[in-house]
Every structure is written in structure tokens, then in C-alpha cells.
Design a protein around this motif. Sequence first.
Motif, short mmCIF file in Angstrom:
data_model
loop_
_atom_site.label_atom_id
_atom_site.label_comp_id
_atom_site.label_asym_id
_atom_site.label_seq_id
_atom_site.Cartn_x
_atom_site.Cartn_y
_atom_site.Cartn_z
N ARG A 90 28.24 -1.08 22.75
CA ARG A 90 27.38 -1.99 22.00
C ARG A 90 27.67 -1.84 20.51
O ARG A 90 27.99 -0.76 20.03
N VAL A 91 27.53 -2.94 19.80
CA VAL A 91 27.75 -2.93 18.36
C VAL A 91 26.67 -2.08 17.70
O VAL A 91 25.49 -2.18 18.04
N SER A 92 27.07 -1.26 16.77
CA SER A 92 26.17 -0.36 16.07
C SER A 92 25.61 -1.02 14.81
O SER A 92 26.36 -1.63 14.03
N ALA A 93 24.32 -0.89 14.60
CA ALA A 93 23.72 -1.40 13.36
C ALA A 93 24.33 -0.68 12.15
O ALA A 93 24.49 -1.28 11.08
N GLY A 94 24.72 0.57 12.34
CA GLY A 94 25.32 1.33 11.25
C GLY A 94 26.68 0.79 10.83
O GLY A 94 26.98 0.70 9.63
N THR A 95 27.51 0.41 11.80
CA THR A 95 28.82 -0.14 11.44
C THR A 95 28.65 -1.51 10.80
O THR A 95 29.36 -1.84 9.85
N GLN A 96 27.71 -2.29 11.32
CA GLN A 96 27.47 -3.60 10.72
C GLN A 96 27.00 -3.47 9.27
O GLN A 96 27.41 -4.24 8.41
N GLU A 97 26.18 -2.48 9.01
CA GLU A 97 25.70 -2.26 7.64
C GLU A 97 26.85 -1.85 6.71
O GLU A 97 26.99 -2.36 5.61
N ILE A 98 27.69 -0.93 7.19
CA ILE A 98 28.83 -0.48 6.38
C ILE A 98 29.76 -1.65 6.05
O ILE A 98 30.14 -1.86 4.90
N GLY A 99 30.13 -2.40 7.08
CA GLY A 99 31.04 -3.52 6.87
C GLY A 99 30.45 -4.63 6.02
O GLY A 99 31.12 -5.18 5.14
N THR A 100 29.19 -4.93 6.25
CA THR A 100 28.53 -5.98 5.46
C THR A 100 28.43 -5.56 3.99
O THR A 100 28.68 -6.38 3.10
N ASN A 101 28.09 -4.30 3.75
CA ASN A 101 28.05 -3.82 2.36
C ASN A 101 29.42 -3.91 1.72
O ASN A 101 29.54 -4.28 0.54
N PHE A 102 30.47 -3.58 2.48
CA PHE A 102 31.83 -3.71 1.97
C PHE A 102 32.13 -5.16 1.59
O PHE A 102 32.66 -5.45 0.51
N LEU A 103 31.80 -6.09 2.47
CA LEU A 103 32.06 -7.51 2.22
C LEU A 103 31.28 -8.01 1.01
O LEU A 103 31.81 -8.75 0.17
N MET A 104 30.05 -7.60 0.89
CA MET A 104 29.21 -8.04 -0.25
C MET A 104 29.72 -7.45 -1.57
O MET A 104 29.69 -8.12 -2.59
N ASP A 105 30.18 -6.22 -1.52
CA ASP A 105 30.66 -5.55 -2.73
C ASP A 105 31.90 -6.22 -3.31
O ASP A 105 32.03 -6.39 -4.52
N GLY A 106 32.83 -6.62 -2.45
CA GLY A 106 34.02 -7.34 -2.88
C GLY A 106 35.01 -6.54 -3.69
O GLY A 106 35.91 -7.12 -4.30
N ALA A 107 34.90 -5.22 -3.69
CA ALA A 107 35.80 -4.40 -4.51
C ALA A 107 37.22 -4.34 -3.95
O ALA A 107 38.17 -4.15 -4.69
N ALA A 108 37.36 -4.50 -2.64
CA ALA A 108 38.69 -4.45 -2.00
C ALA A 108 38.83 -5.67 -1.09
O ALA A 108 37.84 -6.28 -0.69
#
Length: 154
Positions: A90-108
Motif C-alpha cells: 500500500r502507498v505510504s502517507a509518509g512517502t507521499q508527503e516526502i515526494g509532494t514536499n519535494f515537488l512543491m519545493d522545486g529545488a531539483a
Amino acid sequence: MKAYRITKRKHKDTAFSGFGARQYGGRWNLPNYPAVYLSESIALAQLETLVNLGDEDSLKNYVLLQLEVPDNLVMVLADDAYPKDWKGTRVSAGTQEIGTNFLMDGAALALAVRSCVVPQEYNLVFNPEHPDAEAVIEEGVEVTFQFDDRLVSD
């Protein structure tokens, strides 16, 4: 680094839009956040496709797309940053949070994350809204490819 995406031929023109991940979410993103999932090797891209096949899917009419993602635009997720349940079925809420924060940050442009299928290898969470995304996508190429018929039994 070279990165690969296998997609159905009918979705080839939108393969790097992030539309599907935006609509449904994914292991590393919440819905409403576009992401494109890539693999560091063709073999890993095949495995990732196979584990996500639906019962009605066949291995026909797929294409293999290759991007050259500049190493300096890839952020690697540190091993101690993975949630305990990151590779569950099952998809983890933790991985979704990490990835979404990465996407929102836009640093890389891309976040390298370990594959659940082969944890010694990496997938990339590619941000199609990053300022460098369009130039990288424009240089992408289709690679001659066909799944071996022995990979799925009838």
C-alpha cells in the motif's frame, strides 16, 4: 544520468506531463501534484511496469522513452529519510508527503528514491513543472523496445 519510462503507446505524447500522477497520486506524490516516474535502467522500468499491470493489460503497444537528466539537478533521498513503511504494497502517507514536499519545493528536477521492487536501484520522481523540465523532455528519445513474451503468462 539516463532515465527511462515505459508507457502505453497511446500515452506517448503526454508521457512527461505528470497528468496521471496529478489525477490519482502515486507512491511519492499526492493527487493534484504532477510527477513523472522514471527508472535508472531499462530492466527496472520493465519490472516497475510489470508489478503495476492490471489484469486486463497486455505487454503489447508499449514504448520506451529515454531522458538525459543532468546529475546536478537530481536530489538523492537519504537512506535515513525513508518512512518505515515506504516499500509496502500500500502507498505510504509518509512517502507521499516526502515526494509532494519535494515537488512543491522545486529545488531539483528529480528526486532519486529506492525502488520497492529492487531496493538497490533507483527510480526518479521527475518534476514536470520544474523550470528545466521542458528542455530535458525536448531532448528525450524513443528507444526501440518490446517486452519479451515470456514475462507474462496467458
